[in-house]
Design a protein around this motif. Structure first.
Motif, PDB file in Angstrom:
ATOM      1  N   VAL A  38       0.997  -1.064  -0.011  1.00 21.41           N
ATOM      2  CA  VAL A  38      -0.195   0.227   0.123  1.00 21.41           C
ATOM      3  C   VAL A  38       0.760   1.355   0.183  1.00 21.41           C
ATOM      4  O   VAL A  38       1.540   1.473   0.594  1.00 21.41           O
ATOM      5  CB  VAL A  38      -0.621   0.415   1.227  1.00 21.41           C
ATOM      6  CG1 VAL A  38      -1.534   1.039   1.332  1.00 21.41           C
ATOM      7  CG2 VAL A  38      -2.164  -1.168   1.578  1.00 21.41           C
ATOM      8  N   SER A  42      -2.838   4.810  -3.193  1.00 21.28           N
ATOM      9  CA  SER A  42      -2.933   3.009  -2.924  1.00 21.28           C
ATOM     10  C   SER A  42      -4.384   3.879  -2.909  1.00 21.28           C
ATOM     11  O   SER A  42      -4.711   3.761  -1.393  1.00 21.28           O
ATOM     12  CB  SER A  42      -2.847   2.003  -2.379  1.00 21.28           C
ATOM     13  OG  SER A  42      -1.312   1.899  -3.055  1.00 21.28           O
ATOM     14  N   VAL A  44      -6.881   0.280  -2.250  1.00 16.81           N
ATOM     15  CA  VAL A  44      -7.315  -0.904  -1.845  1.00 16.81           C
ATOM     16  C   VAL A  44      -8.980  -1.481  -1.967  1.00 16.81           C
ATOM     17  O   VAL A  44      -8.600  -0.522   0.070  1.00 16.81           O
ATOM     18  CB  VAL A  44      -5.690  -1.377  -1.020  1.00 16.81           C
ATOM     19  CG1 VAL A  44      -6.317  -3.068  -1.187  1.00 16.81           C
ATOM     20  CG2 VAL A  44      -5.094  -1.024  -2.184  1.00 16.81           C
ATOM     21  N   GLY A 216      -2.576   7.332   1.283  1.00 18.23           N
ATOM     22  CA  GLY A 216      -3.529   5.730   0.701  1.00 18.23           C
ATOM     23  C   GLY A 216      -4.765   5.036   2.013  1.00 18.23           C
ATOM     24  O   GLY A 216      -4.543   5.412   2.377  1.00 18.23           O
ATOM     25  N   VAL A 218      -7.479   1.326   2.842  1.00 19.17           N
ATOM     26  CA  VAL A 218      -7.733   0.065   2.578  1.00 19.17           C
ATOM     27  C   VAL A 218      -8.530   0.200   3.107  1.00 19.17           C
ATOM     28  O   VAL A 218      -9.002   0.307   4.480  1.00 19.17           O
ATOM     29  CB  VAL A 218      -6.192  -0.700   3.541  1.00 19.17           C
ATOM     30  CG1 VAL A 218      -6.251  -2.516   3.458  1.00 19.17           C
ATOM     31  CG2 VAL A 218      -4.576  -0.412   3.004  1.00 19.17           C
TER      32      VAL A 218
END
Length: 545
Positions: A38, A42, A44, A216, A218
C-alpha cells in the motif's frame, strides 16, 4: 513547553507492506501467503463473503494482530475504523475530536511557546521556532480542527462538543469517529465497512474524501458503488482453487473480469479433473475385479504363480486408489454460480396495472403504472417514502386505502420481501420441496416446470440439510430467492434484493434481471444497482433529496 513526540506523517515516503502473510485459526487457514503493498496513492478494497478474513487482514495491516507467518512493514501513520463500535464510551464529542487531532494541537501549542521564546530573545529561540514551524506545517495543524468540523457536518454527525458519545446511537458514534479519522489526515486510512450508517449525502462525501486524500486507503466493503468509485486494487478473499487470495488491478471492472476468467478456468479444470477421476475409477474397478478373479485361477495354476499375481494386483489396486484420491483434492469444487431459470412471458394485455393506489400515512400520494412483456420499473425514494408499502400492495399482502391493482388471474407473481418470513425450525430441503409441491398441486405451475433447489446454484448440497435458523443471513436470502424463482413468475417484485448477498451473486442477479423475459419491479437503495438499471423507467416516491 510541549514535547513533540508524536511521529510525523511520512507523506510521499509512506509505505505499508505485507509479505507472505498467513493467519491460521485452529486448523483452518484464514489467510495464506498474501502479499500486499500500500502506497500513499493506493486505493485498496478487500472483499469476500462473511468469515473469509477481511477484518483479520485489516487487523494485520494495522498491527493489531500478529500473523502466523510473514512480516508487515509500516512507515507512516495509521488511522483505523473497525466495523463494531464499543459501548460505554464516556468521552464527549469534543474529547474525540481533540484526541483525533492531538498531534496538530500539540504542534500549535509548541509553536506558540516557541514564538514567545523568540520574542523574549531566549537562546536558541530561532532554531526552536523553525523546528516547531516545520512540525506544524508537516501536520497542516492550522486546518486540522476545521477538517474535522467539515466532516462532522457532511456526515450528519453530532457537532455539539459537550455531548457524550455513550448518549449517541451506534450510527451517530460511528459517524463521529469516521469524521475524526477523515480530519486527522494520517498517511494510511484503514476502514471496515465505512458505508454503514451513512445516507446518500454522507456516502457522496466519503467517496470524494477517499478519492482526493493525500494518503493510502484500505477499505473492507460490500458496497459495489464504493468499489467502483474508489478502488484501484481489489483483494478478493473468496475461495480459489489453491486457497490463496487474488489481487486484481484496474478497479471494479478489472475485478469482475478477472474473477469471471478465474471461475471459467476453475470450472474447466474441475471438469477435466472429474473426467480423469472417472477414468481412474474405472481402472480401479477393473483392477479390483482382476484381483478377485486372481484368487480364483483355473485348475492347474501353481500356487506360487497365483501368489505373485495376487501381490501385483494388490499393488495395482493401491496405486490406482492413490491416484483417485490425489485427483480429488487437486482442484476443489468451484463456488456456486446463479443459474437463473427461464421465466416464460405473456404478450398482449398488461401483466400488471396499478391505478391511483395510496395507503394512508404510508403511501400518501397516488401511484399509477402498468407493466407488460419484459416491462421494467425501478422504485426509488428515501426511507419512509412508501417503497415497501407499494410492493406489498401490488403483491396483495396489503390492502390499499384507495385505487386498484389488476393482473390477469393466470399471471404468476413472485415477491422477494425485504424482511425474512422463513420458519427457523424448518429443514431447507423440506421447505423448498413442500413449496414446489404446493405450487404444482394448486395448478400454479405444471409438473414439468418444477425446479429442484440444486438447479438454481444458490445453496450447496450440504446447506440444504440444515434447518433455516442454522443458515447465515446471506444463505437465508439465497433460499428466499430460490423460493420466489421456483414459482416461475411472469412478474418479479424485488424489495432491496441485494441485502445480505455477496458481490458476485449480486452481479449475477443483476445480469439475469436485465436478460429475463419476466417483467421486473425493483426497489433499492443500492447505488451500484441503481446505476446498472439507470436505463429502466423510474418511479420516485417521496421528496427528492
Amino acid at each position: 513547553m510541549p514535547t513533540l513526540t508524536t511521529p510525523l506523517p511520512a507523506r510521499h515516503r509512506a509505505q505499508l507492506i505485507a509479505s507472505d502473510i498467513s493467519v491460521i485459526r485452529g486448523a483452518t487457514p484464514v489467510l495464506a501467503h498474501l502479499d500486499l503493498t500500500v502506497t500513499p496513492t493506493s486505493r485498496v478494497a478487500i472483499v469476500g463473503e462473511n468469515g473469509r478474513g477481511k477484518s483479520t487482514l485489516l487487523h494485520v495491516l494495522a498491527g493489531a494482530l500478529t500473523p502466523d507467518g510473514g512480516p508487515v512493514q509500516q512507515l507512516g501513520t495509521l488511522g483505523v475504523a473497525e466495523q463494531e463500535m464499543p459501548a460505554g464510551d464516556d468521552r464527549t464529542v469534543g474529547d474525540a475530536v481533540a484526541e483525533a487531532i492531538a498531534a496538530a494541537l500539540a504542534a500549535l501549542d509548541a509553536l506558540d511557546d516557541a514564538a514567545t521564546a523568540l520574542a523574549a530573545g531566549n537562546a536558541d529561540a530561532d532554531d526552536r521556532y523553525a523546528a516547531a514551524l516545520e512540525h506544524a506545517e508537516a501536520l497542516d495543524a492550522w486546518d486540522a480542527e476545521r477538517r474535522v468540523q467539515i466532516a462532522l457536518e457532511a456526515l450528519d454527525a453530532e457537532t455539539d462538543a459537550t455531548v457524550r458519545l455513550d448518549d449517541l446511537s451506534v450510527g451517530q458514534r460511528y459517524r463521529v469517529r469516521l469524521a475524526c479519522l477523515l480530519g486527522a489526515d494520517d498517511d494510511f486510512l484503514l476502514l471496515d465497512e465505512p458505508t454503514n450508517h451513512l445516507d446518500r449525502s454522507g456516502l457522496e462525501f466519503l467517496t470524494a474524501k477517499l478519492r482526493s486524500r493525500t494518503g493510502g486507503v484500505v477499505v473492507v466493503t460490500h458496497d459495489r458503488a464504493l468499489l467502483s468509485d474508489v478502488a484501484d486494487t481489489i483483494v478478493d478473499l473468496d475461495p480459489t482453487p489453491d486457497g490463496r487470495a487474488r489481487v486484481y488491478g484496474d478497479g471494479y471492472v478489472g475485478y469482475r473480469a478477472g474473477r469471471r476468467a478465474e471461475r471459467e478456468r476453475w470450472e474447466q479444470d474441475y471438469e477435466r479433473q472429474q473426467a480423469e477421476i472417472a477414468r481412474l475409477q474405472d481402472d480401479l474397478t477393473a483392477a479390483q475385479n482382476r484381483l478377485v478373479s486372481g484368487w480364483r485361477p483355473d485348475k492347474g495354476t501353481n500356487k506360487h504363480g497365483r501368489a505373485t499375481r495376487a501381490g501385483g494386483l494388490v499393488q495395482s489396486v493401491r496405486r490406482r486408489q492413490e491416484q483417485v484420491d490425489a485427483h480429488r483434492i487437486t482442484v476443489p469444487e468451484p463456488p456456486l454460480q446463479l443459474r437463473f431459470p427461464h421465466l416464460a412471458t405473456r404478450t398482449g394485455a398488461a401483466l400488471l396495472t396499478v391505478e391511483a393506489v395510496s395507503v394512508a400515512h404510508r403511501l400518501p400520494h397516488p401511484v399509477c403504472f402498468a407493466l407488460s412483456h419484459r416491462g421494467r420499473l425501478v422504485v426509488t425514494g428515501p426511507n419512509g417514502a412508501g417503497k415497501s408499502t407499494l410492493l406489498a400492495v401490488v403483491a396483495g399482502d396489503l390492502a390499499a386505502d384507495a385505487g386498484t391493482v389488476r393482473r390477469p388471474a393466470d399471471v404468476r407473481l413472485g415477491f422477494l420481501r425485504q424482511e425474512t418470513a422463513l420458519t427457523p425450525d424448518a429443514r431447507v430441503s423440506d421447505l423448498f420441496t413442500d413449496h414446489v409441491d404446493a405450487l404444482v398441486a394448486s395448478g400454479v405451475i405444471p409438473a414439468n416446470a418444477a425446479l429442484g433447489l440444486s438447479q438454481l446454484g444458490l445453496l450447496h448440497a450440504r446447506e440444504t440439510g440444515k434447518r433455516v435458523g442454522e443458515l447465515s443471513m446471506g444463505q437465508q436470502r439465497r433460499l428466499e430467492l430460490a423460493l420466489v424463482l421456483a414459482g416461475r413468475p411472469h412478474v418479479l417484485l424485488l424489495d432491496e434484493p441485494t441485502n445480505h448477498l455477496s458481490i458476485a451473486l449480486v452481479d449475477e442477479l443483476t445480469d439475469a434481471l436485465q436478460a429475463t423475459d419476466a417483467a421486473v419491479i425493483v426497489s433499492s437503495h443500492d447505488r451500484q444497482l441503481l446505476r446498472d438499471v439507470a436505463d429502466w423507467p423510474a418511479l420516485q416516491l417521496g421528496d427528492v433529496t
